[in-house]
Design a protein around this motif. Structure first.
Motif, short mmCIF file in Angstrom:
data_model
loop_
_atom_site.label_atom_id
_atom_site.label_comp_id
_atom_site.label_asym_id
_atom_site.label_seq_id
_atom_site.Cartn_x
_atom_site.Cartn_y
_atom_site.Cartn_z
N ARG A 225 0.84 -1.21 0.00
CA ARG A 225 0.00 0.00 0.00
C ARG A 225 0.87 1.25 0.00
NH1 ARG A 225 -2.44 -0.92 4.34
NH2 ARG A 225 -4.31 -1.92 3.50
N GLN A 226 1.96 1.21 0.77
CA GLN A 226 2.85 2.37 0.80
C GLN A 226 3.52 2.58 -0.56
OE1 GLN A 226 3.03 4.43 3.38
NE2 GLN A 226 4.33 5.76 2.13
N LYS A 227 3.85 1.47 -1.22
CA LYS A 227 4.42 1.60 -2.57
C LYS A 227 3.42 2.25 -3.52
CE LYS A 227 7.53 -2.39 -2.25
NZ LYS A 227 7.85 -3.75 -2.81
N ASN A 228 2.15 1.81 -3.42
CA ASN A 228 1.13 2.39 -4.28
C ASN A 228 0.94 3.88 -3.99
OD1 ASN A 228 0.71 -0.13 -5.39
ND2 ASN A 228 -0.98 -0.65 -4.04
N VAL A 229 0.93 4.23 -2.69
CA VAL A 229 0.77 5.63 -2.33
C VAL A 229 1.96 6.44 -2.84
CG1 VAL A 229 0.62 7.23 -0.39
CG2 VAL A 229 -0.69 5.11 -0.35
N SER A 230 3.16 5.89 -2.66
CA SER A 230 4.35 6.61 -3.15
C SER A 230 4.32 6.77 -4.65
CB SER A 230 5.62 5.84 -2.73
OG SER A 230 5.69 5.71 -1.32
N LEU A 231 3.86 5.72 -5.34
CA LEU A 231 3.76 5.81 -6.79
C LEU A 231 2.74 6.86 -7.21
CD1 LEU A 231 4.61 4.73 -9.55
CD2 LEU A 231 2.85 2.97 -9.33
N LEU A 232 1.62 6.92 -6.51
CA LEU A 232 0.61 7.94 -6.82
C LEU A 232 1.15 9.34 -6.58
CD1 LEU A 232 -2.68 6.37 -5.41
CD2 LEU A 232 -2.08 6.74 -7.80
N HIS A 233 1.96 9.51 -5.52
CA HIS A 233 2.53 10.82 -5.24
C HIS A 233 3.57 11.22 -6.28
CE1 HIS A 233 0.58 10.52 -1.31
NE2 HIS A 233 0.83 11.80 -1.16
N ARG A 243 -6.94 11.79 -2.90
CA ARG A 243 -8.33 11.56 -3.31
C ARG A 243 -8.45 10.32 -4.20
NH1 ARG A 243 -11.90 15.64 -2.38
NH2 ARG A 243 -13.24 14.86 -4.05
N LEU A 244 -7.47 10.09 -5.05
CA LEU A 244 -7.51 8.88 -5.88
C LEU A 244 -7.39 7.64 -5.02
CD1 LEU A 244 -5.30 9.85 -8.96
CD2 LEU A 244 -7.75 9.38 -8.97
N TRP A 245 -6.54 7.68 -4.00
CA TRP A 245 -6.37 6.52 -3.13
C TRP A 245 -7.64 6.22 -2.36
CZ3 TRP A 245 -3.58 2.45 -2.47
CH2 TRP A 245 -3.60 1.78 -1.26
N LEU A 246 -8.35 7.25 -1.98
CA LEU A 246 -9.61 7.06 -1.24
C LEU A 246 -10.77 6.75 -2.17
CD1 LEU A 246 -9.28 9.97 1.37
CD2 LEU A 246 -8.83 7.54 1.72
N GLY A 247 -10.54 6.75 -3.47
CA GLY A 247 -11.60 6.44 -4.42
C GLY A 247 -12.59 7.57 -4.65
N LYS A 248 -12.19 8.79 -4.33
CA LYS A 248 -13.09 9.92 -4.52
C LYS A 248 -13.01 10.45 -5.95
CE LYS A 248 -12.84 11.41 0.32
NZ LYS A 248 -12.53 12.53 1.24
N THR A 249 -14.05 11.16 -6.34
CA THR A 249 -14.09 11.75 -7.67
C THR A 249 -13.18 12.97 -7.73
OG1 THR A 249 -16.37 11.00 -7.91
CG2 THR A 249 -15.60 12.69 -9.44
N ILE A 250 -12.43 13.08 -8.82
CA ILE A 250 -11.53 14.20 -9.02
C ILE A 250 -12.17 15.16 -10.02
CG2 ILE A 250 -9.20 14.93 -9.61
CD1 ILE A 250 -9.35 13.08 -7.22
N GLU A 251 -12.46 16.35 -9.56
CA GLU A 251 -13.04 17.36 -10.43
C GLU A 251 -11.95 18.30 -10.94
OE1 GLU A 251 -16.06 19.34 -8.29
OE2 GLU A 251 -17.38 17.58 -8.11
N ALA A 252 -12.14 18.77 -12.16
CA ALA A 252 -11.18 19.71 -12.74
C ALA A 252 -11.17 21.01 -11.92
CB ALA A 252 -11.54 20.00 -14.19
N THR A 253 -9.97 21.57 -11.78
CA THR A 253 -9.79 22.76 -10.96
C THR A 253 -9.10 23.84 -11.78
OG1 THR A 253 -9.56 21.36 -9.01
CG2 THR A 253 -8.87 23.65 -8.79
#
Length: 463
Positions: A225-233, A243-253
């Motif tokens: 999980r830490q590897k996945n989080v590090s890769l996402l970062h 937000r991606l890790w928590l499965g939340k929707t990402i809205e354009a900003t």
């Protein structure tokens, strides 16, 4: 209550070996006609009630009776079942020493008076295998723990005991079963409690092993999980990765002020035509690995690399009032780094860089291979400022120049208004500038560029 004595040892042995299925007349012949007559009329006196030998042997299966010469004159049903296959029992009865050895008390002579004198001691008898039996005997070595009870009425000794066992394994290894232990005997409880304790210990050990495996699996899952989080970062800004890790929707900003950096290598097509794919990859890997280090040091966000194009943004992944300065320092370090790298044929790498500051729209695009992309007119303008730059030069837009001019130390070279790319807004005043370098006011000009930038970072960013 009186116990009817046996008449002959051989009759008793037959009774024990054939269990309790013998006809009543055999038993009556053993106990005598007087005992049979007494059974017909129930007595009201306890002393007149006879106890048949067979019943006594079933009630105390692990007893034996010794006469004055220490011969076995009576055996319990448990002894009879074990000794019957050995074929040692005959008339006259065998002596105790032929079938048993006295383990405790130690060193006690096998004499009647010595055994009777130790009536208050604990005896341990061990079953021996007779010399006449050549086959393996399961009961051999069985130890029985009990006591000697003198019987002065008959001039004999009564040994009452039970198998000295510590569990079911010892029970079955001697050919015995739990049913061979009387219900009133504490040995049965000892065996059952011991087996229960062993089962609980085994269950506890298995649970400990299972717990250890689960904990190890949890640690492995946490590491993955830490590897996945590090890769996402590494791929996305921290707040987007979270937000991606928590499965939340990402809205354009929409970001109001973002400084974009675009770069490419001049003559890259020609370099690729004269080099192998591995040479090109090795060159870009060496160059861009150093650029990635600069991104971490200057805290700017690497958007993407496409071929020889390297794109960086400041003020995108976090709010910053010095995003333009950070991107300008990044551009100067990139140009300086190119001087230390060569192509496959030894030629210097010539890179051009373009900077532009303005609003941008950012959002995550895609599901299989999601990417954090920038959109908007000013993103296109930043790319055009790179195209209109010159080799080994940093071309800054008028908006970026306004941000950089607020910080002392940057060196510029103004360009004509005609050098602005097509489509640049006419209402924006100013012109493009080449960023020639940076020199911190408190340091000598001949100091390395990285020292000037580190000093400025400590002052502006508080690092």
């Amino acid at each position: 209550m009186r116990i009817v004595p046996n008449v002959r040892f051989s009759i008793l042995v037959t009774t024990f070996a054939e269990a309790s299925e013998q006809p009543a007349d055999v038993e009556e012949s053993a106990v005598g006609a007087d005992a049979a007559a007494e059974r017909e009329a129930p007595s009201t006196c306890a002393s007149a009630q006879p106890l048949p030998v067979r019943s006594f042997c079933r009630a105390f299966p692990w007893h034996l009776v010794l006469d004055a010469e220490l011969r076995l004159t009576q055996l319990g049903s448990g002894f009879a079942r074990l000794l019957a296959p050995l074929r040692p029992l005959a008339d006259p009865p065998p002596p105790l020493a032929d079938l048993f050895s006295v383990r405790r008390p130690r060193g006690l002579p096998l004499r009647f008076r010595d055994l009777a004198a130790r009536a208050n001691s604990t005896f341990v008898l061990q079953l021996l295998k007779p010399d006449s039996t050549g086959d393996e005997v399961l009961a051999e070595g069985l130890e029985l723990k009990g006591q000697m009870v003198p019987c002065p009425e008959s001039g004999s000794l009564l040994f009452v005991g039970s198998p000295d066992l510590d569990g079911l394994e010892g029970l079955t290894s001697h050919g015995l079963f739990i049913s061979d232990i009387p219900l009133h005997d504490a040995t049965r409880d000892v065996i059952l409690v011991g087996e229960q304790a062993r089962a609980q210990d085994g269950l506890r050990r298995r649970m400990d092993k299972l717990k250890g495996r689960i904990e190890e699996a949890n640690r492995a899952v946490d590491a993955e999980r830490q590897k996945n989080v590090s890769l996402l970062h590494l791929i996305f800004p921290p707040h987007i990765a979270r937000r991606l890790w928590l499965g939340k929707t990402i809205e354009a900003t929409t970001h109001d002020n973002v400084t974009m950096l675009f770069s490419d290598i001049v003559g890259f097509t020609s370099i690729c035509s004269n080099a192998t794919a591995m040479m090109v990859i090795s060159m870009l890997e060496s160059l861009y690995s150093q650029f990635d280090v600069f991104c971490g040091q200057l805290d700017v966000y690497k958007v993407e690399t496409i071929g020889d194009a390297y794109c960086v943004a400041g003020g995108l992944h976090k709010q910053s009032s010095t995003h333009a300065q950070q991107i300008a320092w990044m551009a100067l370090l990139m140009i300086e780094t190119c001087a230390a790298h060569r192509t496959h044929d030894g030629q210097p790498i010539r890179m051009r860089v373009g900077l532009h500051t303005g609003p941008a729209l950012a959002g995550v695009v895609g599901r299989v291979m999601p990417r954090y992309c920038l959109f908007g007119h000013h993103v296109t303008m930043a790319n055009k400022f790179e195209s209109s730059s010159e080799p080994l030069r940093v071309n800054a837009s008028p908006t970026t120049y306004q941000w950089l001019s607020q910080t002392e130390g940057f060196q510029f070279e103004a360009r004509p208004r005609e050098c602005l790319p097509r489509g640049f807004p006419d209402d924006v005043e100013g012109t493009a500038h080449f960023v020639l370098g940076y020199c911190h006011p408190s340091l000598p000009a001949d100091r390395p560029l990285v020292e000037h930038i580190d000093t400025a970072q400590r002052e502006l960013l508080g690092r």
